[in-house]
Design a protein around this motif. Sequence first.
Motif: not given
Length: 131
Positions: A77-81, A94-106
Amino acid sequence: MKVLIQRSYFKEGTNGALFINGQFLGFAIELPWVNNQRTVSCIPEGEHTLKARFSTKFGHHLQVLEVKNRSLILIHAANDAKQELQGCIAPVSQLTGIGKGTHSKVLHQKLVSLCYQAFDRNEHVQLIIKS
């Protein structure tokens, strides 16, 4: 079982769509492609074996085997590469940008659960990465 990451490359990072046996599961974030350099690059495209792994830092997660010139590549799990990954792969809802997303743990928990069920059935779990 087949886990597919269909990648799109950008200077700032790598985004991907994540599928299990052809069914869309979510997305994946990774570092940008920097010629497979350790800790700063995503891994090369290709086919890799996944195995179950546990650590105190990440709990139950997955390890990517057979990566040329690299070792200890994980799916966790990680939300920011750029902030949280060192060459590993993170599933995100969900993706929120390049190399970024949300709700990784789920999404990570869902992916790990599906893979661990396959391991319990003595199935080979294959990761396929392509663009």
